[in-house]
Motif scaffolding. Structure first.
Motif, PDB file in Angstrom:
ATOM      1  N   ALA A  70      19.345 -16.156-104.920  1.00 38.54           N
ATOM      2  CA  ALA A  70      19.418 -14.704-105.048  1.00 38.54           C
ATOM      3  C   ALA A  70      19.680 -14.058-103.688  1.00 38.54           C
ATOM      4  CB  ALA A  70      18.123 -14.172-105.648  1.00 38.54           C
ATOM      5  N   ALA A  71      19.048 -14.593-102.639  1.00 35.08           N
ATOM      6  CA  ALA A  71      19.268 -14.047-101.294  1.00 35.08           C
ATOM      7  C   ALA A  71      20.696 -14.294-100.832  1.00 35.08           C
ATOM      8  CB  ALA A  71      18.266 -14.672-100.324  1.00 35.08           C
ATOM      9  N   ARG A  72      21.221 -15.478-101.109  1.00 38.66           N
ATOM     10  CA  ARG A  72      22.601 -15.789-100.724  1.00 38.66           C
ATOM     11  C   ARG A  72      23.592 -14.878-101.459  1.00 38.66           C
ATOM     12  NH1 ARG A  72      19.620 -18.636 -98.089  1.00 38.66           N
ATOM     13  NH2 ARG A  72      19.909 -20.817 -97.468  1.00 38.66           N
ATOM     14  N   GLU A  73      23.275 -14.572-102.707  1.00 37.79           N
ATOM     15  CA  GLU A  73      24.209 -13.790-103.508  1.00 37.79           C
ATOM     16  C   GLU A  73      24.225 -12.321-103.135  1.00 37.79           C
ATOM     17  OE1 GLU A  73      23.270 -14.905-107.582  1.00 37.79           O
ATOM     18  OE2 GLU A  73      24.944 -16.339-107.540  1.00 37.79           O
ATOM     19  N   ALA A  74      23.346 -11.931-102.234  1.00 38.62           N
ATOM     20  CA  ALA A  74      23.416 -10.565-101.717  1.00 38.62           C
ATOM     21  C   ALA A  74      24.696 -10.351-100.928  1.00 38.62           C
ATOM     22  CB  ALA A  74      22.202 -10.284-100.835  1.00 38.62           C
ATOM     23  N   ASP A  75      25.261 -11.447-100.439  1.00 39.67           N
ATOM     24  CA  ASP A  75      26.513 -11.379 -99.678  1.00 39.67           C
ATOM     25  C   ASP A  75      27.726 -11.789-100.500  1.00 39.67           C
ATOM     26  OD1 ASP A  75      25.119 -10.635 -97.347  1.00 39.67           O
ATOM     27  OD2 ASP A  75      24.639 -12.737 -96.926  1.00 39.67           O
ATOM     28  N   GLY A  76      27.533 -12.029-101.795  1.00 41.91           N
ATOM     29  CA  GLY A  76      28.642 -12.436-102.652  1.00 41.91           C
ATOM     30  C   GLY A  76      28.237 -13.589-103.545  1.00 41.91           C
ATOM     31  N   PRO A  77      29.075 -13.971-104.491  1.00 40.43           N
ATOM     32  CA  PRO A  77      28.733 -15.047-105.437  1.00 40.43           C
ATOM     33  C   PRO A  77      28.432 -16.353-104.710  1.00 40.43           C
ATOM     34  CG  PRO A  77      30.698 -13.861-106.132  1.00 40.43           C
ATOM     35  CD  PRO A  77      30.411 -13.406-104.743  1.00 40.43           C
ATOM     36  N   TRP A  78      27.373 -17.019-105.156  1.00 42.00           N
ATOM     37  CA  TRP A  78      27.024 -18.330-104.610  1.00 42.00           C
ATOM     38  C   TRP A  78      27.710 -19.397-105.460  1.00 42.00           C
ATOM     39  CZ3 TRP A  78      25.354 -20.056-100.212  1.00 42.00           C
ATOM     40  CH2 TRP A  78      24.881 -21.364-100.104  1.00 42.00           C
ATOM     41  N   PRO A  79      28.283 -20.439-104.854  1.00 46.28           N
ATOM     42  CA  PRO A  79      29.010 -21.441-105.654  1.00 46.28           C
ATOM     43  C   PRO A  79      28.113 -22.163-106.653  1.00 46.28           C
ATOM     44  CG  PRO A  79      28.706 -22.183-103.390  1.00 46.28           C
ATOM     45  CD  PRO A  79      28.308 -20.747-103.419  1.00 46.28           C
ATOM     46  N   ARG A  80      28.715 -22.520-107.764  1.00 48.71           N
ATOM     47  CA  ARG A  80      28.003 -23.223-108.825  1.00 48.71           C
ATOM     48  C   ARG A  80      28.763 -24.484-109.206  1.00 48.71           C
ATOM     49  NH1 ARG A  80      23.971 -20.045-111.381  1.00 48.71           N
ATOM     50  NH2 ARG A  80      23.771 -18.052-110.259  1.00 48.71           N
ATOM     51  N   PRO A 111      42.062 -37.136-110.443  1.00 54.54           N
ATOM     52  CA  PRO A 111      41.422 -37.034-109.129  1.00 54.54           C
ATOM     53  C   PRO A 111      39.947 -36.656-109.277  1.00 54.54           C
ATOM     54  CG  PRO A 111      43.475 -35.790-109.201  1.00 54.54           C
ATOM     55  CD  PRO A 111      43.146 -36.161-110.611  1.00 54.54           C
ATOM     56  N   ALA A 112      39.088 -37.325-108.519  1.00 55.68           N
ATOM     57  CA  ALA A 112      37.665 -37.006-108.522  1.00 55.68           C
ATOM     58  C   ALA A 112      37.378 -35.947-107.468  1.00 55.68           C
ATOM     59  CB  ALA A 112      36.845 -38.263-108.256  1.00 55.68           C
ATOM     60  N   ARG A 113      36.497 -35.010-107.829  1.00 56.53           N
ATOM     61  CA  ARG A 113      36.123 -33.946-106.900  1.00 56.53           C
ATOM     62  C   ARG A 113      34.597 -33.832-106.856  1.00 56.53           C
ATOM     63  NH1 ARG A 113      37.912 -28.719-108.508  1.00 56.53           N
ATOM     64  NH2 ARG A 113      37.583 -28.122-106.338  1.00 56.53           N
ATOM     65  N   PRO A 114      33.931 -34.831-106.320  1.00 57.84           N
ATOM     66  CA  PRO A 114      32.462 -34.793-106.312  1.00 57.84           C
ATOM     67  C   PRO A 114      31.886 -33.656-105.484  1.00 57.84           C
ATOM     68  CG  PRO A 114      33.279 -36.587-104.937  1.00 57.84           C
ATOM     69  CD  PRO A 114      34.457 -36.054-105.684  1.00 57.84           C
ATOM     70  N   GLU A 115      32.660 -33.146-104.511  1.00 53.34           N
ATOM     71  CA  GLU A 115      32.137 -32.104-103.626  1.00 53.34           C
ATOM     72  C   GLU A 115      31.764 -30.829-104.363  1.00 53.34           C
ATOM     73  OE1 GLU A 115      36.601 -31.592-103.869  1.00 53.34           O
ATOM     74  OE2 GLU A 115      35.221 -33.282-103.598  1.00 53.34           O
ATOM     75  N   VAL A 116      32.359 -30.605-105.559  1.00 53.58           N
ATOM     76  CA  VAL A 116      32.059 -29.369-106.282  1.00 53.58           C
ATOM     77  C   VAL A 116      30.648 -29.380-106.865  1.00 53.58           C
ATOM     78  CG1 VAL A 116      34.490 -29.024-106.844  1.00 53.58           C
ATOM     79  CG2 VAL A 116      33.000 -30.176-108.502  1.00 53.58           C
ATOM     80  N   TRP A 117      29.978 -30.518-106.790  1.00 52.26           N
ATOM     81  CA  TRP A 117      28.613 -30.622-107.304  1.00 52.26           C
ATOM     82  C   TRP A 117      27.555 -30.363-106.233  1.00 52.26           C
ATOM     83  CZ3 TRP A 117      27.251 -31.240-112.363  1.00 52.26           C
ATOM     84  CH2 TRP A 117      28.278 -31.570-113.249  1.00 52.26           C
ATOM     85  N   GLY A 118      27.960 -30.301-104.976  1.00 50.84           N
ATOM     86  CA  GLY A 118      26.972 -30.098-103.925  1.00 50.84           C
ATOM     87  C   GLY A 118      26.058 -31.299-103.768  1.00 50.84           C
ATOM     88  N   ASP A 119      24.913 -31.081-103.155  1.00 47.86           N
ATOM     89  CA  ASP A 119      23.968 -32.170-102.870  1.00 47.86           C
ATOM     90  C   ASP A 119      23.129 -32.473-104.109  1.00 47.86           C
ATOM     91  OD1 ASP A 119      25.051 -32.015-100.373  1.00 47.86           O
ATOM     92  OD2 ASP A 119      23.209 -31.450 -99.342  1.00 47.86           O
ATOM     93  N   PRO A 177      20.940 -24.511-102.090  1.00 48.76           N
ATOM     94  CA  PRO A 177      21.136 -23.547-101.009  1.00 48.76           C
ATOM     95  C   PRO A 177      20.217 -23.759 -99.806  1.00 48.76           C
ATOM     96  CG  PRO A 177      19.654 -22.626-102.621  1.00 48.76           C
ATOM     97  CD  PRO A 177      19.945 -24.044-103.071  1.00 48.76           C
ATOM     98  N   GLY A 178      19.357 -24.777 -99.846  1.00 45.72           N
ATOM     99  CA  GLY A 178      18.345 -24.943 -98.806  1.00 45.72           C
ATOM    100  C   GLY A 178      18.861 -25.603 -97.546  1.00 45.72           C
ATOM    101  N   ASP A 179      17.960 -25.753 -96.586  1.00 45.43           N
ATOM    102  CA  ASP A 179      18.313 -26.343 -95.299  1.00 45.43           C
ATOM    103  C   ASP A 179      17.448 -27.555 -94.974  1.00 45.43           C
ATOM    104  OD1 ASP A 179      15.928 -25.078 -94.913  1.00 45.43           O
ATOM    105  OD2 ASP A 179      16.574 -23.815 -93.251  1.00 45.43           O
TER     106      ASP A 179
END
Length: 289
Positions: free
Chosen positions: A110-120, A183-191, A129-131
């Motif tokens: 929710a905090a990230r989306e204050a600046d725009g849509p967060w990827p899904r 083509p595989a695109r695993p990066e779209v899934w994030g961590d 979204p964590g660090d």
């Protein structure tokens, strides 16, 4: 070597017409090709899986006329296999613990989306979204020693650097008509999560380990798992596992066009059987001759 197929339901509810379609497709493919059909019980989620549902799986499949090889592999009996795969990925420096709860992750999104849509991801869930990757080894050790819950996540960026140009051979059809070399695109899934403190494996990890150990050569499953194949191909390469072919099939939907769920009693196999529906009629209902 004859091809090997598998049907792998989770015993967290009764089977419905969608399961029947997938199971029958696997059974038919095994007969057509002179192959083998395995049954795997994906019961790693101890909070939702129940013995009565597992028993019902055997009864419903037998009623449909489906035969499978014994013994049946039950995931809950093989935690060491998943632990070994996780340790191998950890040794490559690709796994890290993340300590945020689901509620905390929702707040971060929710905090990230204050600046725009967060990827899904392709399933619609927000990417992590964590660090937690920035925590030191001592900080991680202290948190784990304190008993804090955590999820073990794949460092997707690092993992993709070691496995470029991935693809898979699609014998069926993706949601947008994809066939052949996809083509595989695993990066779209994030961590993605590979395991949790209280759960030794996730679906992504257990499915590729099980398929490799069981020698599954052609995976026949629904289009709802089409995009997840990108993650599975990545993990197969990282772990040095064989590459199966994939045959994703259409989903059986209700009158409103929704994918069937295990709460869909009107399309549940037990309810159809109790109503006197014949197995041959089930084949017709799912569009099989």
């Amino acid at each position: 070597m004859p091809p090997v197929f598998r049907f792998a339901p989770s015993p967290n509810g009764f089977l419905h017409l969608g399961h029947a379609y997938s199971a029958l497709l696997n059974f038919d493919r095994a007969r057509e090709t002179g192959g083998r059909l395995l049954l795997r019980i994906e019961d790693i989620d101890a909070t939702r899986c129940r013995p009565e549902y597992e028993t019902a799986i055997y009864e419903d499949l037998a009623w449909l006329g489906i035969a499978w090889e014994r013994p049946v592999r039950r995931q809950s009996e093989h935690p060491a296999d998943y632990r070994a795969a996780l340790e191998k990925l950890s040794a490559l420096g690709l796994v890290y613990p993340a300590f945020e709860s689901r509620a905390e992750i929702a707040k971060l999104v929710a905090a990230r989306e204050a600046d725009g849509p967060w990827p899904r991801d392709p399933d619609g869930a927000p990417l992590y979204p964590g660090d937690a990757k920035s925590l030191s080894a001592d900080e991680r050790s202290q948190l784990i020693a304190s008993g804090a819950p955590y999820a073990l996540r794949l460092d997707m960026a690092a993992a993709c650097r070691g496995a470029a140009g991935l693809s898979w051979n699609e014998l069926g059809e993706g949601p947008d008509g994809e066939r052949g070399s996809v083509p595989a695109r695993p990066e779209v899934w994030g961590d993605v999560i590979l395991a949790r403190k209280e759960t030794p494996t996730s679906y992504h990890l257990s499915v590729i380990v099980d398929d490799a150990l069981q020698g599954v050569s052609e995976i026949v499953r629904g289009q709802d798992l089409f995009h997840a194949t990108s993650v599975h191909r990545l993990l197969q390469v990282l772990l040095g596992l064989p590459e199966p072919t994939y045959r994703h099939h259409r989903l059986i939907r209700d009158e409103a066009g929704r994918k069937l769920s295990k709460s869909s009693r009107s399309t549940g196999l037990r309810a159809l059987r109790a109503a006197g529906i014949a197995p041959a009629r089930v084949r017709q209902l799912v569009g099989l001759d």
